[in-house]
Design a protein around this motif. Sequence first.
Motif: not given
Length: 254
Positions: A22-26
């Motif tokens: 859900r968190i693309k920055s990961n």
Amino acid sequence: MSSPTVRHMKTLFRIEWTLFHRIKSNYVFVVLVPAMLLFTMRSVQTRLPLREHGIEAGPLMVSTATGVLLIFSLYSSVTGLYVARREELVLKRLRTGEVADPVILAGGASMYVAICVTQIVVVVAALSVMFGAMPRQPLAAAAGLLTGIALMTAMAATTAALCRTVESVLVATLPAIFVLPMISGVYIPREVLPDALGEALLFAPLSSTIDLMRSGWTGELTAPETLTRTALATAWTALFAWVATRRFRWEPRT
């Protein structure tokens, strides 16, 4: 493992896997940052007098890649995960059920362990092909990978105990991110350092893992030396696990 334990581990893995996507920055931190570091370290290591000390570039890059990925993709990520789930009261709620404490921590970290292992396998395979360096002691490499995963997870739990908030994770992990690779042979092989310093740094937490991984491709460690390195890494893991057991907090400070 008992059936309930396996079921709980799978459930926690699926939950963390869903939240991760859900968190693309990961993807930037877990994939791009280690890749950039590896590229940078390749440039640095080409300037070191490796041949003068009988060090092969291929096995050295394998151990460097393993160390970088264990620290950035596993240690720092799992530390942040533990603190975030504590602040969200997830860990506290899980403890009210039938899930054992070690399973909660292991299950939460399992997703990042899977990512880290996948990264290491892919990068190491690519490096082996690039440098024409095939494994000579697969068991030593396997011991290095397993001890490295256990050590970094235990260190993450210990570091998480020091963090009051998610924002403090960056500061708390700085010593391991900057100092640990320097003293453990990740960035600079101990062989190029003065003899006394190199021998002393053998006892740094991650040194044994790095030695085992490199020996997996060079075959330089004898059987007793392999067992010694494995025992040393296990001792560091047990120490961090003991500290985490005593200091780990399952709910936010009030």
